[in-house]
Design a protein around this motif. Structure first.
Motif, short mmCIF file in Angstrom:
data_model
loop_
_atom_site.label_atom_id
_atom_site.label_comp_id
_atom_site.label_asym_id
_atom_site.label_seq_id
_atom_site.Cartn_x
_atom_site.Cartn_y
_atom_site.Cartn_z
N PHE A 105 -1.66 1.78 -1.02
CA PHE A 105 -0.28 1.81 -0.54
C PHE A 105 0.45 3.03 -1.07
O PHE A 105 1.33 3.58 -0.41
CB PHE A 105 0.45 0.53 -0.97
CG PHE A 105 0.24 -0.64 -0.04
CD1 PHE A 105 -0.93 -0.78 0.69
CD2 PHE A 105 1.21 -1.62 0.09
CE1 PHE A 105 -1.13 -1.85 1.54
CE2 PHE A 105 1.02 -2.70 0.94
CZ PHE A 105 -0.14 -2.82 1.66
N VAL A 113 2.16 2.04 6.15
CA VAL A 113 2.08 0.68 5.59
C VAL A 113 2.53 -0.33 6.64
O VAL A 113 1.91 -1.39 6.82
CB VAL A 113 2.92 0.55 4.31
CG1 VAL A 113 3.04 -0.91 3.88
CG2 VAL A 113 2.31 1.38 3.18
N LYS A 128 5.84 -1.45 -0.73
CA LYS A 128 5.43 -0.28 -1.52
C LYS A 128 6.10 -0.25 -2.90
O LYS A 128 5.70 0.55 -3.75
CB LYS A 128 5.81 1.01 -0.76
CG LYS A 128 4.81 1.40 0.32
CD LYS A 128 5.26 2.61 1.11
CE LYS A 128 5.47 3.86 0.27
NZ LYS A 128 4.20 4.38 -0.31
#
Length: 256
Positions: A105, A113, A128
């Motif tokens: 990520f 993402v 994130k």
């Protein structure tokens, strides 16, 4: 505390595709009425899980975040919220070939993402915002994956396979966090529900474990305890299977 329910989210309490939990609302209400605690146990981050707790009416309960790497809402639980930097540092120290095969990520934009998870941009940004662990996508062979995992193990970093992502952390699992919470509240009974390999240890540690059907993933292997009924499997997927299992086990425990 009569009962604590530990539940995975994606593919278990939340629908794998829509992230809806509507089908589980009646069972959640039943648990609330009887004073049971529901502990969300997920790969999700703190900013992701807190809105879900509020929506489900679970703000007063602790929650297990980032696959067990952290716990929120539990007194005396002290884990370093800067562990993410340490995990990323060990990841980046790997040989270039192995490192290039893992897309974490932290390597992705918010847009990517969102694309990989099906989340909105706002939700992807919260995903994130990590404190303890790094999920990602493996892009190499099984042999290279074994080398990747072994190289990280030498540095004290463990890899857990979830329903969607391979997650790196310092090794604490959902089951470790579950034991910490259980020791604090000492419930009469515990139930754990999940659908992915990283849920298995938690399912085995509970008084009753439930493998929730997820047609999107390969089924979990047969688990010790299934022959005796201590571990169940649902035929219905996601929150529908979750709700069936809770109602069934409440009857089994004479808590209906």
């Amino acid at each position: 505390m009569r009962l604590i329910v530990f539940s995975d989210l994606d593919g278990t309490l939340l629908d794998h595709e829509t992230y809806s939990w509507d089908d589980a609302k009646p069972a959640l209400r039943r648990l609330a009425e009887m004073g049971a605690m529901v502990v969300l146990a997920s790969s999700k981050t703190v900013p992701e899980i807190k809105p879900l707790q509020r929506a489900m009416g679970l703000e007063a309960c602790p929650a297990i975040v980032e696959n067990g790497a952290g716990i929120i809402g539990l007194e005396r639980s002290q884990h370093d919220a800067d562990e993410y930097k340490e995990v990323r540092g060990h990841l980046d120290s790997l040989p270039d070939r192995l490192r290039s095969l893992f897309l974490g990520f932290g390597d992705m934009s918010v847009n990517l993402v969102a694309e990989k998870t099906g989340l909105s941009l706002a939700e992807a940004e919260r995903a994130k915002a990590r404190s303890f662990s790094e999920p990602g996508i493996w892009g190499g062979s099984d042999v290279e994956r074994d080398r990747f995992v072994a190289a990280l193990n030498e540095q004290g970093i463990k890899a857990q396979q979830g329903g969607r992502f391979l997650t790196l952390s310092k090794g604490r699992t959902k089951a470790d966090a579950m034991r910490e919470i259980t020791a604090r509240y000492r419930p009469q009974h515990t139930i754990a529900l999940g659908d992915a390999p990283n849920d298995v240890e938690m399912l085995k540690a509970a008084d009753y474990g439930v493998v929730v059907s997820n047609p999107q993933n390969a089924p979990l292997p047969h688990l010790q305890g299934e022959n005796t009924g201590r571990i169940l499997r649902t035929t219905l997927p996601g929150p529908r299977g979750w709700s069936w299992a809770i109602e069934h086990l409440l009857q089994t425990l004479s808590m209906e």
